[in-house]
Structures are given as C-alpha cells and as structure tokens.
Scaffold this motif. Structure first.
Motif, PDB file in Angstrom:
ATOM      1  N   THR A 158     -12.702  20.319 -46.125  1.00 31.48           N
ATOM      2  CA  THR A 158     -12.547  21.754 -46.367  1.00 31.48           C
ATOM      3  C   THR A 158     -11.363  22.301 -45.564  1.00 31.48           C
ATOM      4  OG1 THR A 158     -14.143  22.220 -44.601  1.00 31.48           O
ATOM      5  CG2 THR A 158     -14.998  22.099 -46.857  1.00 31.48           C
ATOM      6  N   THR A 159     -10.936  23.495 -45.912  1.00 33.42           N
ATOM      7  CA  THR A 159      -9.839  24.155 -45.191  1.00 33.42           C
ATOM      8  C   THR A 159     -10.381  25.398 -44.502  1.00 33.42           C
ATOM      9  OG1 THR A 159      -9.207  25.341 -47.209  1.00 33.42           O
ATOM     10  CG2 THR A 159      -8.022  23.291 -46.704  1.00 33.42           C
ATOM     11  N   TRP A 160      -9.762  25.729 -43.346  1.00 37.19           N
ATOM     12  CA  TRP A 160     -10.359  26.713 -42.453  1.00 37.19           C
ATOM     13  C   TRP A 160      -9.395  27.818 -42.035  1.00 37.19           C
ATOM     14  CZ3 TRP A 160     -15.432  26.796 -40.758  1.00 37.19           C
ATOM     15  CH2 TRP A 160     -16.204  25.692 -41.138  1.00 37.19           C
ATOM     16  N   HIS A 196     -11.043  29.159 -48.628  1.00 36.01           N
ATOM     17  CA  HIS A 196     -11.133  28.738 -47.231  1.00 36.01           C
ATOM     18  C   HIS A 196     -12.477  29.116 -46.619  1.00 36.01           C
ATOM     19  CE1 HIS A 196      -6.988  27.856 -47.743  1.00 36.01           C
ATOM     20  NE2 HIS A 196      -6.567  29.116 -47.696  1.00 36.01           N
TER      21      HIS A 196
END
Length: 325
Positions: A203-205, A250
């Motif tokens: 995942t991207t944060w 995100h």
C-alpha cells in the motif's frame, strides 16, 4: 520565579536553574534564549557555580556543552530546590486566591485543535486563571525542552518509543489514544473489520515527518510486516492528510478521538492488530509548577476536556464504524 538574591547554603538557586537549563538545552546560546538573558550572563552564572565545587560540572562535546555526572546530580538537586521555593510561594498565594498568574500552555497541532477551544470557553469563568495557548508542533524528542518556556506542554509519543524523563518532569496522562488506518470507503481493505500488518504490504501512505507519532508507528508496522511501507507524502496536519485520503487510494494513520473529519469526506477507519497502536498524549510539567494553584486548575480543565473527547466520539469515528462493508 526564582530570585537570584535568595541563597541556599553556598548555592544560588538562580545559578542552579541555569545549570538545569543547560542540561535540557545543551548549549549556552540555547540556555540564554530559554532564560531570556545574554550568553555571557549564562557563562558567568555557570562559572560562579563551578567555583563552589571541586568536581567539574560541565564539559564540551563538539559545539555543545553537556553536564558531567556531578553536574547532572546537581541539576536533579536543583529541581528539588526550585520545587521547595515554589511550594513556599504557592502556600502564601493561597491566602490571595492563588490564580493571579498567566498559565502558558503549548500543544502540538491536533491537540491544539482538540484542547484549546475548550480552554478558550473557560476564559471568563470565575476562578479560572488567564491562559495563553501556543501551537508548538515539534518532534517527539523536543517536547521536554519546551517546559522551560511553558507551564504545561501537551506532548505525544507512541507506546513503543522511549518514555518521558520522569526524573526531571511531572508526566500527567491526558489520553491513551489508538491510531487507526484511514482509507477511502472504496479501498479494497475497507471490506475488513480489522487489519494486520501483512494486509498493508504494497500500500501507499500519507505519513508525517520523522519523529512524529504516525511516522513512529508506521515504522513499527513495517517491522511487524517484515516489509517497508511506501510513503508518498509527508503531511503533519491530520485534516490535510484525511482530505487527501478521501480523494485517492492512499492510507494514513489517524488518531481515533482527537481528529474530526467531515462526513462528506468518505473516509473510514480500521483498527490494527498485532502491533502497538496507542498514542500517549501527556502533559509535561516541571515539578515546581505543578504546585501552583493556577496551573493545577488548568490541568484539571484539560483532563475534563480529554474525557469529553473519549465519551463523545468525533464524527469521523462514528462514520468509520458505520461504513464497515
């Protein structure tokens, strides 16, 4: 306030306070700024104090100045001296009401949004002291030094990070607040009621800058998952982070109680398992200031505001619970 003319044996309480500030700030220049005096005045006070002892109290390390073991022991004793003097002053203050002073309170950004309006609402309440609120959004390790400038410092740290220095500060709990994973309601992970670190791999944060609670926690999540978490944005303001989450794919870590997000932002929260996710929101106070009645009144007020946040969950938290699919 400590008065330079008061003597305790051969030691001057003001000189002791200078030594204590040096231990907290690590340089003559920073100590001078904290005390509101010139660097030469700091050096003179330290030199005068040093002449009373055979053991060296300070030593240079590069560009900074640190306390020796003897200096650290004396700085700890200085806290007790300051507390005794302040307690004596507070005893006399009780005869005239005890709140005739301004209480300075600092808080990091999200805590300021949560606690400062409540303090402002009490401004004209009988028996409530004058309060000056200041927003100080610093990294975790910088909070203790702020107690030189403020009566009450609202600070935060994650459970797995080093505790506050209780040998020189009173640490008073305000909240034990879980950090949840925030995402758009259409995100694949929104179908889960709870999440585990392995669920977050790939995942991207949106995280904070290093040294702040969400960044500390994301590091712990990555360690538990055994994979790094990819941070694409560094945003310290939780409202901004939530607005960005609502517009894309995100994720972000958001506190459960102290951040309000409009229901129009389709953001849901999911708790994390198998990793410590609790953020400690504490009041850091120098021991000698706790005894002031005005300060204790504000401490009690902050505790009441904190309890209100826990008992009345924000719109964001309620919306998150209702959005489980």
């Amino acid at each position: 306030m400590l008065l330079p003319t008061i003597k305790v044996g051969l030691m001057d309480p003001y000189q002791l306070s200078v030594l204590r500030e040096l231990g907290d700030h690590g340089s003559v220049a920073a100590t001078a700024r904290a005390l509101g005096v010139s660097p030469s005045a700091v050096s003179q006070s330290l030199a005068a104090l040093q002449r009373k002892f055979k053991a060296p109290l300070t030593q240079k390390r590069g560009r900074s100045v640190e306390l020796t073991d003897a200096g650290q022991a004396l700085a700890v004793a200085a806290i007790a001296v300051s507390e005794a003097i302040t307690r004596a002053e507070a005893t006399v203050d009780e005869f005239v009401g005890g709140i005739d002073r301004t209480v300075r309170v600092s808080a990091f950004h999200s805590a300021a949004m949560s606690f400062f309006p409540g303090l402002a609402a009490l401004e004209h309440t009988e028996g409530f002291p004058v309060v000056e609120c200041v927003d100080e959004d610093v990294d975790r390790v910088s909070f203790p030094a702020l107690t030189a400038s403020y009566d009450i410092v609202i600070a935060h740290r994650m459970s797995h990070t080093p505790p506050w220095p209780r040998d020189r500060l009173a640490v008073l709990s305000l909240l034990r607040e879980p950090m949840d994973v925030a995402m758009h309601s259409s995100h694949d992970l929104a179908m889960k009621k709870t999440l585990k670190p392995m669920d977050l791999v790939g995942t991207t944060w949106i995280s904070t800058h290093a040294g702040f609670s969400p960044a500390d926690m994301l590091d712990a999540v990555a360690a538990a998952a055994g994979y790094p978490m990819r941070v694409v944005h560094r945003i310290n303001d939780f409202s901004t982070a939530a607005a960005m989450v609502s517009e894309g794919g995100h994720l972000a870590l958001l506190p459960r109680h102290t951040v309000r997000i409009p229901a129009s932002q389709d953001v849901v929260l999911r708790p994390l398992e198998d990793v410590q996710t609790v953020r400690h929101v504490d009041m850091l106070v120098r021991p000698e200031r706790v005894v002031h009645r005005a300060v204790s009144v504000v401490i009690d007020a902050l505790r009441g505001i904190a309890q209100t946040h826990v008992q009345n969950p924000s719109l964001r938290s309620a919306h998150a619970k209702e959005s489980t699919r």
